[in-house]
Enzyme design. Structure first.
Site, PDB file in Angstrom:
ATOM      1  N   THR A 187      25.329  50.992  34.873  1.00 58.24           N
ATOM      2  CA  THR A 187      26.421  50.835  35.839  1.00 58.24           C
ATOM      3  C   THR A 187      27.433  51.948  35.573  1.00 58.24           C
ATOM      4  OG1 THR A 187      27.618  49.392  34.347  1.00 58.24           O
ATOM      5  CG2 THR A 187      26.171  48.328  35.928  1.00 58.24           C
ATOM      6  N   TRP A 448      47.032  36.342  48.349  1.00 55.43           N
ATOM      7  CA  TRP A 448      46.227  37.547  48.167  1.00 55.43           C
ATOM      8  C   TRP A 448      46.419  38.510  49.334  1.00 55.43           C
ATOM      9  CZ3 TRP A 448      40.634  35.847  46.332  1.00 55.43           C
ATOM     10  CH2 TRP A 448      40.742  35.344  45.019  1.00 55.43           C
TER      11      TRP A 448
END
Ligand code: AMP
Length: 550
Positions: A187, A448
């Site tokens: 990754t 959010w």
């Protein structure tokens, strides 16, 4: 009762042998920057892959299970390595040539690579690392580039062409358990150490079938695919494997990844499909706006790896190039979703589907997990962290402290699903819309704010080339958005205008509008071309940005 069906192992050698025999005339074209590109047929690729396997076994002593790395651009030799190494039972480890040197060293040592196949043009990058790579016994160099940088630092050095020349063009490919490791990819490591994902023969084989399906990239031998997404980034989204399966011609840009040569390649070689991250398409758009080129052969393009701004999709629609949004990760091989709208809709009705990340195929199961750990409904409004499972989804990472596979709690659920770290909603008919990375979402006064929504709305402004929004600490609200904006060449826009644009055209709620703004020359990018928000947060914290507060 057991079935009565044959149990043929899904080995990569089967894809290779099928491709070279049934689609022997299909081609891999590699851009050279010279008058003519280089062309090789699948039949030749098959012969040369067998020669490479013979050389690796007989000359370099590579055995099943040994890790053999590539540090290469997208080109025909890299395709040969893609098939030769796993087919002989060894493990292909694709190295990301854009990683900082210390990370490359860490990764090569962690994977214990025995051989590195490298393009000559990348030797200046590899040579200084070699004294720190004790497991590497052989370097195999392909293509042009000054070899002298290896003097005194390299173990055994081989020339690719000399190494394979004259060797048998067949190889007794072993019958492997399909769960055997075939390839590994780390990754890109925006948080902590990079983590190794190890794909199996089975996962790659099944993923290739999905790539080719009409609901995914819909590729056949009538297509030529321009593979811009690097072969070191999640197996170039599975394309080299998928193409051998169905005879799709490959157009490989090698090191010519700048907008101008890409535009030339498209005009001259007329690919029907292409795959790349949004930054590539942004760059190409600016290029063809300044210097028009005929891109019309490219009827379908797969765009993913980062959110595709709807404005980019619209701009390409006008050029007759249809971008299809896809979502995936190194851990998902990477195909997770693709945004083909459902059947029977007009252009207007298709649009809301096209701008999602896409629909899950049968092979990828998905669920949303809310902040309290509860599973949320697919109602198009409940936002949670996306978890997935399936036959081409990672269930663990390679080589923890004790050498065994490991399953960190923040990446895998107790019942084995992959926690993607992506936050989003899913519609009742299975379309995913990502609203943020879990770590990038802006938590303002208990609510959010989606950084992606703000970015997309900003990038729709005619003066804005790119925009990245990050959370910054705020005494009153906990966090607030900071908008960093790259203006198009010669364009101007003041912050008040942009803010008003967000509210009016972008439909952003008033309390979500950023009050902190900065114009920047470029958005920092990760090694695979995604916005590197970690860097922006650090620049802000260290006072490196010229921030205006409205
Ligand atoms: P990587 O493993 O480097 O390919 O990164 C995977 C991550 O890229 C995902 O977890 C997402 O955060 C992001 N990503 C990939 N595709 C998309 C997309 N279409 N839209 C938004 N984010 C994406």
């Amino acid at each position: 009762m057991y079935s009565t069906m044959q149990d043929v192992q899904l080995n990569i050698s089967r894809l290779l042998e099928h491709g070279r025999r049934v689609h022997g005339g299909s081609t891999v074209t590699t851009w050279t920057g010279e008058a003519e590109p280089h062309r090789r047929t699948f039949a030749e690729i098959g012969d040369r892959a067998a020669q490479l396997a013979n050389a690796l076994r007989d000359e370099l002593g590579i055995e099943p299970g040994d890790v053999t790395a590539t540090l290469m651009w997208n080109n025909a030799e890299h395709v040969e390595a893609y098939f030769a190494i796993p087919s002989m039972g060894a493990v292909l480890h694709t190295l990301n040539l854009r990683l900082p040197p210390e990370q490359l060293v860490w990764i090569v040592n962690h994977a214990a690579d025995r051989v590195v196949l490298v393009n000559g043009s990348l030797l200046p990058l590899l040579a200084p690392l070699l004294p720190h790579l004790p497991t590497v016994e052989h370097i195999v160099v392909a293509g042009p580039g000054d070899r002298s940088v290896l003097d005194g630092v390299a173990p055994r050095v081989h020339e690719y062409e000399e190494l394979i020349a004259g060797r048998p063009t067949t190889y007794p490919w072993p019958e492997l358990d399909e769960r055997t490791a075939a390839a590994m990819c780390y990754t890109s490591g925006t948080t902590g150490d990079p983590k190794g994902v190890v794909y199996s023969h089975r996962s790659i084989y099944l993923h290739s079938m999905q790539v080719n399906m009409a609901e995914s990239m819909a590729l056949t031998d009538r297509d030529t695919t321009l593979i811009v997404v690097p072969q070191f980034h999640v197996n170039a989204w599975g394309l080299p494997h998928a193409t051998l399966m169905t005879g799709v011609n490959m157009l490989m840009p090698d090191r010519f990844l700048q907008p101008a040569p890409l535009a030339e390649m498209i005009e001259r070689e007329r690919p029907t499909h292409a795959a790349a991250v949004p930054t590539i398409w942004q760059g190409l758009l600016a290029e063809v706006t300044a210097n028009p080129r005929d891109l019309s052969s490219m009827t379908h393009v797969t765009i993913g790896g980062a959110a595709c701004p709807p404005s980019l999709m619209e701009a390409y629609d006008k050029l007759g190039v249809r971008l299809c949004h896809a979502w995936g990760m190194t851990e998902t091989s990477p195909l997770g979703t693709m945004a083909h709208p459902p059947a029977g809709l007009g252009a207007e009705e298709e649009w809301p589907y096209r701008v999602t990340q896409g629909r899950f195929p049968a092979g990828v199961e998905a669920r949303l997990v809310g902040p309290g750990g509860d599973h949320l409904p697919w109602d198009g409004t409940s936002a949670g962290e996306l978890e997935v499972r399936g036959t081409w989804i990672a269930g663990a990472y390679f080589g923890g402290a004790d050498g065994e596979a490991f399953r960190p709690e923040d990446k895998f659920s107790e019942d084995g699903w992959l926690k993607t770290g992506d936050v989003g909603i899913i519609s009742p008919d299975g379309y995913l819309t990502l609203t943020d990375r879990a770590k990038d979402v802006i938590k303002s006064g208990g609510e959010w704010i989606s950084s992606v929504e703000l970015e997309n709305a900003l990038m729709a402004h005619p003066a804005v080339a790119e925009a990245a929004v990050v959370a910054v600490p705020d005494e009153r609200w906990g966090e607030r958005p900071l908008a960093t904006v790259v203006l198009k060449e010669g364009a101007t826009a003041d912050y008040e205008t942009l803010k008003t644009f967000l509210a009016t055209e972008g439909g952003i709620a008033k309390w979500q509008l950023p009050e902190r703004w900065a114009v920047v020359p470029a958005v920092p990018k990760t090694s695979v071309g995604k916005f590197d928000k970690k860097v922006i947060r650090r620049q802000y914290a260290e006072g490196e940005l010229d921030v205006t507060q409205l």
